[in-house]
Design a protein around this motif. Structure first.
Motif, PDB file in Angstrom:
ATOM      1  N   ARG A   4       0.834  -1.208   0.000  1.00 49.69           N
ATOM      2  CA  ARG A   4       0.000   0.000   0.000  1.00 49.69           C
ATOM      3  C   ARG A   4       0.866   1.254   0.000  1.00 49.69           C
ATOM      4  NH1 ARG A   4      -1.930   3.817   3.171  1.00 49.69           N
ATOM      5  NH2 ARG A   4      -4.081   4.498   2.943  1.00 49.69           N
ATOM      6  N   LEU A   8       1.363   4.068  -2.957  1.00 49.57           N
ATOM      7  CA  LEU A   8       1.093   5.472  -2.638  1.00 49.57           C
ATOM      8  C   LEU A   8       2.339   6.329  -2.900  1.00 49.57           C
ATOM      9  CD1 LEU A   8      -1.184   7.240  -1.653  1.00 49.57           C
ATOM     10  CD2 LEU A   8      -0.444   6.826   0.682  1.00 49.57           C
ATOM     11  N   LYS A  12       2.745   9.536  -5.477  1.00 56.78           N
ATOM     12  CA  LYS A  12       3.322  10.825  -5.078  1.00 56.78           C
ATOM     13  C   LYS A  12       4.465  11.225  -6.004  1.00 56.78           C
ATOM     14  CE  LYS A  12       2.185  10.381  -0.191  1.00 56.78           C
ATOM     15  NZ  LYS A  12       2.743  10.238   1.161  1.00 56.78           N
ATOM     16  N   VAL A  49      -3.333   5.149  -9.653  1.00 61.41           N
ATOM     17  CA  VAL A  49      -4.475   5.543  -8.814  1.00 61.41           C
ATOM     18  C   VAL A  49      -5.598   4.525  -8.951  1.00 61.41           C
ATOM     19  CG1 VAL A  49      -6.304   7.269  -8.531  1.00 61.41           C
ATOM     20  CG2 VAL A  49      -3.923   7.994  -8.730  1.00 61.41           C
ATOM     21  N   PHE A  52      -4.583   1.479  -6.979  1.00 64.08           N
ATOM     22  CA  PHE A  52      -4.670   1.752  -5.544  1.00 64.08           C
ATOM     23  C   PHE A  52      -6.122   1.728  -5.091  1.00 64.08           C
ATOM     24  CE2 PHE A  52      -5.026   4.135  -1.699  1.00 64.08           C
ATOM     25  CZ  PHE A  52      -3.868   3.834  -0.993  1.00 64.08           C
ATOM     26  N   THR A  53      -6.985   2.388  -5.840  1.00 60.89           N
ATOM     27  CA  THR A  53      -8.404   2.469  -5.477  1.00 60.89           C
ATOM     28  C   THR A  53      -9.046   1.088  -5.449  1.00 60.89           C
ATOM     29  OG1 THR A  53      -8.528   4.684  -6.418  1.00 60.89           O
ATOM     30  CG2 THR A  53     -10.601   3.552  -6.066  1.00 60.89           C
ATOM     31  N   ILE A  59      -8.537   7.424  -2.674  1.00 54.57           N
ATOM     32  CA  ILE A  59      -7.522   8.341  -2.143  1.00 54.57           C
ATOM     33  C   ILE A  59      -8.156   9.693  -1.841  1.00 54.57           C
ATOM     34  CG2 ILE A  59      -5.374   9.569  -2.677  1.00 54.57           C
ATOM     35  CD1 ILE A  59      -4.638   7.221  -4.491  1.00 54.57           C
ATOM     36  N   THR A  60      -9.141  10.078  -2.650  1.00 53.14           N
ATOM     37  CA  THR A  60      -9.836  11.355  -2.473  1.00 53.14           C
ATOM     38  C   THR A  60     -11.341  11.104  -2.413  1.00 53.14           C
ATOM     39  OG1 THR A  60     -10.048  11.749  -4.845  1.00 53.14           O
ATOM     40  CG2 THR A  60      -8.052  12.599  -3.773  1.00 53.14           C
TER      41      THR A  60
END
Length: 82
Positions: A4, A8, A12, A49, A52-53, A59-60
């Protein structure tokens, strides 16, 4: 570092790269090489992203997909994560 955090961290790095390319393109708008790099890193970030999602959640707040309930507040806050 767990998966994770590695993912992330990659996001970045893509964010930083995109911001730097954005600043460069502001002053060099006809640089095809920079524009190609911007498109490449934009795609890489988008893919990261999305991965990750799917694996770890949004994330947002804009990435919350539940249409029945606001689930954004159910995940731990950044300072609550380890």
């Amino acid at each position: 570092m767990n998966e994770r955090n590695m993912l992330l961290s990659r996001i970045k790095k893509y964010d930083f790269t995109l911001k730097e390319l954005n600043l460069y393109l502001d002053t060099h708008p006809n640089c095809r090489r920079a524009l190609a790099m911007f498109r490449k890193y934009k795609e890489l970030r988008s893919d990261a992203v999305e991965e990750f999602t799917k694996r770890f959640g949004p994330i947002t707040p804009e990435q919350v997909s539940d249409t029945q309930r606001w689930t954004w507040v159910e995940d731990p806050w950044p300072w609550e994560r380890r």
